[in-house]
Design an enzyme around this catalytic site. Structure first.
Site, mmCIF file in Angstrom:
data_model
loop_
_atom_site.group_PDB
_atom_site.id
_atom_site.type_symbol
_atom_site.label_atom_id
_atom_site.label_comp_id
_atom_site.label_asym_id
_atom_site.label_seq_id
_atom_site.Cartn_x
_atom_site.Cartn_y
_atom_site.Cartn_z
ATOM 1 N N LYS A 1 73.187 -10.359 26.391
ATOM 2 C CA LYS A 1 73.117 -9.480 27.554
ATOM 3 C C LYS A 1 73.962 -10.069 28.683
ATOM 4 C CE LYS A 1 69.776 -6.822 30.277
ATOM 5 N NZ LYS A 1 68.347 -6.511 30.484
ATOM 6 N N GLU B 1 52.383 0.231 26.619
ATOM 7 C CA GLU B 1 51.506 0.737 27.662
ATOM 8 C C GLU B 1 50.125 1.101 27.143
ATOM 9 O OE1 GLU B 1 55.760 1.432 28.854
ATOM 10 O OE2 GLU B 1 54.571 1.909 27.064
ATOM 11 N N ARG C 1 52.570 7.241 29.435
ATOM 12 C CA ARG C 1 52.629 6.912 28.012
ATOM 13 C C ARG C 1 51.276 6.449 27.470
ATOM 14 N NH1 ARG C 1 58.066 5.594 26.336
ATOM 15 N NH2 ARG C 1 57.353 3.784 25.160
#
Length: 590
Positions: free
Chosen positions: A248, A336, A364
Site C-alpha cells: 500500500k 460489524e 450492516r
C-alpha cells in the site's frame, strides 16, 4: 507534465495496443498522475498506488467492459477510473458534481457494481457469473478484486462458500497488503502472513478447501509475472483464486512508511509526500477524539468498561483505549455483525461496552442491533461516529439513516449531543449504568468548543434544554444542528420572537416540555441532519398528533433522495439545513 504513454490512453482498448515492454513505464506515469492530483485535490491515496500494476494487467489481459471487473470497497480504483475514460475529469474526484471517489454504475460502463462498503465484490461478481451461464455465455470473465481486510468479513466468506459449489467462471483476486485503513487483524491475517513469507499453503489451504483453484502468492508489482499468471487463469474455467502481494502506498516513500496516515492523507507535497501543515492551534477538538480520550479517562476509574470497533480504531479514536488498556479494547476487523453481538455477549456478563462504529456501517448489523441487543435489553452503548452528512465520500458513507432506523426499535434510546461537552457528559452518564441500550450519534470533524474537558455532569435521560426563549416560533433541533439554528436565529431580521430548544434525545422525547411547546406555539420547525422520512421530525409529528396539536410543524432534514458527494457546507446547502437555509425558512413563517 507530459506523459508519453498515459497521454495516449483514454480507454482500455488504447492500453491493449501497447507492447508489454512499455507497460512498466505506463505504471510509473500512472502513479505520478494519481499522486499529483490527490496531492492537491485530496482523496484516498495509498490503496490506489498499491494496485497500479494489477490495474494495468487486468485491463490489458481481460476484455473490459465485456469482461466484468468488480472492485471491493473502491478505495483502490483510482487507476481504474483514469484508464477507463475519466482521466480528463479525474481532478474533479469527490467534488460536488464531479466524479465519485468510488466505482459507480451510473458513471461508467466499466464500473460494473457500485461500491463503498466492504466485502460485497465476491457476491456481486458471482451473481454476474451465474447470470452469464444462464444466458449461455460460458466465455465471459468475472473478476472480483478484494483486500485482505475485506475478505475476513463474513459476507466475503458467504460468497466464497457459495461460489465453490458452482461452476461459475469467477476469478477472485486477493489484494494482500496486510492493511485495510488500519492494519488487518485476526487469524486469517496470520494465515495470509505465513503465505506471504514463503510458507506455501498445501493440504491445509483454506481456499482450496472451498473448491477454488488457488494460485500464488505472486508479486503484485511484477508486471510481467502478473500478465503471465492472469493470461493462464483466463483459460481456466470455474472458480479460481489468485493471491497477490502488494504494498500500500507503493511509489511514494512517505505513503509506504505510514500507510495508515496516507490512506487518505489530505493535501501534500507530491514530490516528497510531505503533508501540508495546517494551523490547528486553538481549534476545537474532533468529536471522535472527545469520545476516545474521554473513554480512556472513564476506563481508568471503571474497570468494567470495554471498547469495541469493527476495523476503525484510528477513525473512531478507540486507538487511545487500545493503547492504554489493550486487554479491554478490541478491533474485530471488518465484522460489524460480530462487533454488535460480541458487545451483547460481554454485556450479559456485566461489562459496560462502548461499541464505536460509523453510522453508515451500523446498517450492516441491523438484525444484531434488534435481535441480539434490543430484544434482550442489553445496555450496550453504541457510539455512532460520522452521523449526518460526511462530505466527499458521498452516498455510501453519509450517516443520515440512523435516527430513522434506530427510532423504530423498542427499548433503544437515541441521544445526539450538540457539542463536545454534551458528548463527554453522555459518555460519563452511560457508564454509570443503564437498563437498556443507548445510541449516541455525533458528526464527523471538529465541534465548536476549545475548552471541552470540563468536570463531568450527569445527563438526565430524555431531558431537553431551552437555548433561547421566544413567543412566536419554536425551533426544535437535535445534535449539532443546534449550531446552525442558533446562527440562523441570530441572522434573522424578522419581527417575530423565536424560541430554540435542543431536544438532546430523539428517544425518549421530553414529552412534558413538548406539551408546553405545543400549548404555547402554533408554529414549530424541527431540524435534523438525518432523513426526514421517519426521523426526528416524524417523532415530533407523531407526538403532536397524539396530543391533538393543531398548529403548523415544518420538518427540515435530508430529503427523500440520496445525497451525492461534495463538502459538508455544499451538501447542507443542498438539503437546506445550512445557516442560510434555516434563516430563509424562518422568514417564510413570519
Amino acid at each position: 507534465m507530459t506523459r508519453k504513454l498515459l497521454d495516449t490512453i483514454n480507454f482500455p482498448q488504447d492500453l491493449r495496443k501497447l507492447p508489454e515492454a512499455g507497460l512498466q513505464d505506463l505504471a510509473r506515469e500512472l502513479r505520478e498522475f494519481i499522486i499529483e492530483i490527490v496531492a492537491t485535490k485530496e482523496g484516498h491515496l495509498g490503496a490506489s498506488l498499491g494496485v497500479v500494476e494489477l490495474t494495468i494487467a487486468l485491463h490489458y489481459i481481460f476484455n473490459t467492459p465485456e469482461d466484468l471487473l468488480v472492485w471491493d470497497v473502491g478505495h483502490q480504483a483510482y487507476g481504474h477510473k483514469i484508464l477507463t475514460g475519466r482521466k480528463n475529469t479525474f481532478h474533479t474526484n469527490r467534488q460536488l458534481d464531479g466524479i465519485s471517489g468510488f466505482p459507480k454504475r451510473a458513471e461508467s460502463e466499466f464500473d460494473t457494481f457500485g461500491v463503498g462498503h466492504s466485502s460485497t465484490s465476491i457476491s456481486a461478481a458471482l451473481g454476474m457469473a451465474i447470470a452469464s451461464r444462464l444466458k449461455g455465455n460460458y466465455q465471459k470473465q468475472h473478476i472480483a478484486v478484494i483486500g485482505d481486510a475485506s475478505i475476513a468479513s463474513g459476507m466475503a466468506f458467504e460468497g466464497l462458500n457459495h461460489a465453490g459449489v458452482t461452476k461459475a467462471n469467477l476469478l477472485v483476486i486477493l489484494n494482500d497488503n496486510a492493511i485495510g485503513i488500519d492494519p488487518s487483524v485476526g487469524a486469517l491475517k496470520e494465515y495470509l502472513t505465513k503465505a506471504r513469507v514463503g510458507h506455501k499453503p498445501a493440504s491445509d489451504n483454506i481456499i482450496e478447501a472451498l473448491n477454488f483453484q488457488y494460485f500464488g502468492p505472486v508479486d503484485g508489482h511484477d508486471l510481467p509475472g502478473l500478465l503471465k499468471v492472469l493470461h493462464e487463469m483466463k483459460e481456466i474455467s470455474g472458480p479460481k483464486f489468485l493471491h497477490v502481494i502488494t504494498k500500500k502506498g507503493k511509489g511514494l516513500k512517505k505513503a509506504e512508511e505510514d500507510q495508515v496516515k496516507y490512506h487518505a492523507p489530505g493535501k501534500f507535497e507530491p514530490a516528497t509526500g510531505e503533508l501540508l501543515k495546517y494551523e490547528t492551534e486553538g481549534l476545537p477538538i474532533k468529536f471522535q477524539d472527545v469520545f476516545g480520550l474521554t473513554l480512556v479517562e472513564l476506563a481508568r476509574k471503571n474497570e468494567r468498561i470495554i471498547g469495541i470497533t469493527p476495523a476503525m480504531p484510528t477513525g473512531s479514536s478507540l486507538k487511545y483505549m487500545m493503547e492504554a488498556f489493550p486487554d479491554r479494547a478490541f478491533d474485530v476487523g471488518i465484522a460489524e455483525q460480530h462487533a454488535v453481538t460480541l458487545s451483547a455477549g460481554l454485556a450479559t456478563q456485566g461489562f459496560t461496552v462502548f461499541c464505536a462504529i460509523y453510522s453508515t456501517f451500523l446498517q450492516r448489523a441491523y438484525d444484531q442491533l434488534i435481535h441480539d441487543v434490543a430484544i434482550q435489553k442489553l445496555p450496550v452503548i453504541f457510539c455512532l461516529d460520522r452521523a449526518g452528512l460526511v462530505g466527499e465520500d458521498g452516498a455510501t458513507h453519509h450517516g443520515v439513516f440512523d435516527i430513522a432506523y434506530c427510532r423504530l426499535i423498542p427499548d433503544l434510546m437515541i441521544a445526539a449531543p450538540r457539542n463536545e461537552t454534551e458528548l463527554r457528559n453522555l459518555l460519563y452518564t452511560a457508564q454509570l449504568g443503564l437498563d437498556k441500550p443507548l445510541v449516541i450519534r455525533y458528526p464527523r470533524g471538529r465541534g465548536s468548543q476549545v475548552e471541552w474537558k470540563t468536570p463531568f455532569e450527569k445527563t438526565v435521560i430524555g431531558k431537553a434544554e431551552c437555548l433561547q426563549q421566544g413567543t412566536d416560533i419554536a425551533v426544535l433541533t437535535i445534535g449539532n444542528m443546534a449550531g446552525n439554528a442558533s446562527e440562523a436565529i441570530e441572522n434573522y431580521q424578522g419581527l417575530v420572537s423565536i424560541a430554540h430548544y435542543d431536544m438532546k434525545f430523539v428517544k425518549p422525547l421530553d414529552r412534558n416540555l413538548l406539551k408546553e411547546i405545543f400549548d404555547k406555539f402554533d408554529k414549530i420547525i424541527t431540524i435534523e441532519d438525518g432523513v426526514i422520512s421517519g426521523g426526528f421530525g416524524s417523532a415530533i409529528l407523531e407526538l403532536a398528533m397524539q396530543l391533538d396539536y393543531r398548529g403548523k410543524i415544518e420538518i427540515m432534514g435530508i430529503p427523500d433522495n440520496f445525497i451525492e458527494h461534495g463538502n459538508i457546507d455544499e451538501l447542507q446547502e443542498i438539503a437546506g439545513i445550512n445557516v442560510e437555509g434555516i434563516r430563509q425558512k424562518l422568514e417564510t413563517l413570519n
